[in-house]
Design a protein around this motif. Sequence first.
Motif, short mmCIF file in Angstrom:
data_model
loop_
_atom_site.label_atom_id
_atom_site.label_comp_id
_atom_site.label_asym_id
_atom_site.label_seq_id
_atom_site.Cartn_x
_atom_site.Cartn_y
_atom_site.Cartn_z
N SER A 99 -16.83 0.33 8.28
CA SER A 99 -16.69 0.77 9.68
C SER A 99 -17.63 0.06 10.65
O SER A 99 -18.24 0.69 11.52
CB SER A 99 -16.87 2.29 9.80
N ILE B 66 -5.91 -6.52 4.92
CA ILE B 66 -6.91 -6.65 3.86
C ILE B 66 -6.97 -8.11 3.43
O ILE B 66 -5.95 -8.71 3.07
CB ILE B 66 -6.55 -5.77 2.65
N ASN C 68 -1.64 -0.17 9.57
CA ASN C 68 -2.99 0.22 9.96
C ASN C 68 -4.09 -0.71 9.47
O ASN C 68 -5.23 -0.61 9.93
CB ASN C 68 -3.30 1.63 9.46
N ASN C 69 -3.75 -1.60 8.55
CA ASN C 69 -4.79 -2.42 7.92
C ASN C 69 -4.33 -3.84 7.64
O ASN C 69 -3.16 -4.08 7.36
CB ASN C 69 -5.22 -1.80 6.58
N SER D 287 -14.40 -3.58 8.04
CA SER D 287 -15.25 -3.20 6.92
C SER D 287 -15.44 -4.36 5.97
O SER D 287 -14.49 -5.11 5.69
CB SER D 287 -14.64 -2.01 6.16
N ILE E 157 -11.69 -5.90 5.59
CA ILE E 157 -10.59 -5.01 5.95
C ILE E 157 -10.64 -4.71 7.44
O ILE E 157 -11.58 -4.09 7.94
CB ILE E 157 -10.64 -3.70 5.15
N GLN F 127 -11.87 -2.53 17.38
CA GLN F 127 -11.27 -2.34 16.06
C GLN F 127 -12.35 -2.28 14.99
O GLN F 127 -13.42 -2.88 15.12
CB GLN F 127 -10.31 -3.49 15.73
N THR G 218 0.86 -1.18 0.00
CA THR G 218 0.00 0.00 0.00
C THR G 218 0.90 1.23 0.00
O THR G 218 2.11 1.13 0.17
CB THR G 218 -0.92 0.02 1.24
N SER H 284 -9.08 -2.62 10.39
CA SER H 284 -8.36 -1.34 10.42
C SER H 284 -8.16 -0.82 11.83
O SER H 284 -8.96 -1.07 12.72
CB SER H 284 -9.12 -0.28 9.61
N SER H 285 -7.07 -0.07 11.99
CA SER H 285 -6.80 0.66 13.23
C SER H 285 -6.41 2.08 12.85
O SER H 285 -5.61 2.29 11.93
CB SER H 285 -5.65 0.01 14.01
N ASP H 286 -6.95 3.06 13.55
CA ASP H 286 -6.60 4.46 13.27
C ASP H 286 -5.19 4.77 13.76
O ASP H 286 -4.71 4.17 14.70
CB ASP H 286 -7.60 5.39 13.96
#
Length: 211
Positions: A187, A135, A132-133, A153, A207, A150, A102, A209-211
């Motif tokens: 989300s 996939i 952060n992800n 999506s 997916i 967490q 990415t 994800s973490s901010d």
Amino acid sequence: MKGVVISSGKIASKSFYDEYIKDADFIICCDGGANVAYKYGFVPNLIIGDFDSVDKEVLEFFKINGIQIMEFPCEKDKTDTQIAIEYLAEKGFDEVVMLSCTGKRLDHVLANISLLYYLLERNIKGAIVDENNIIMMTRNKIKIHGKKGQLLSLLPYTQTVRGICTKGLYYSLEDGVMEFGNPYGVSNVIIEDEAIVEVKDGVLLVILSSD
């Protein structure tokens, strides 16, 4: 067997790479991915590419140290990452983790996501991972071991995905349907130690994800 592919995208911390290569059976660096290996001091099994992004001194270092190198022309019909993925599939690997796949080039990111479909079609477990992800892609059942809170999506990768059932998510689905162009699965939130997503028909992009 687990193969790890390191491409020329966003470079993460050393500890990030260490986590994913520690149990790898085979490591392929794609072109500029060799710069990552050189920077952090780990040794790939194979370096492939047209070598338009790897530093010359890095490539020479690995040549001197006997690392296998496969060079391809710049004008070709496959990306370096695709060549690496196909190599691992042909060698019989049943799990592939893609790192540094990415970054700034959205075209390459989308191309790399499509390689998850290539792996899925061959019953090979695949994931693109950055800091952060994670996939993934599924057409049947997938278990996600994340942390409570967490984000997870779910996005359709085929025109229609039917029979979607989820467990361990804040917004649950039972025999749900998702259609391309209606991304309402963005989300969701993990509320248990393990989340489960099942699909009866179609392909779903998953997916974490973490901010």
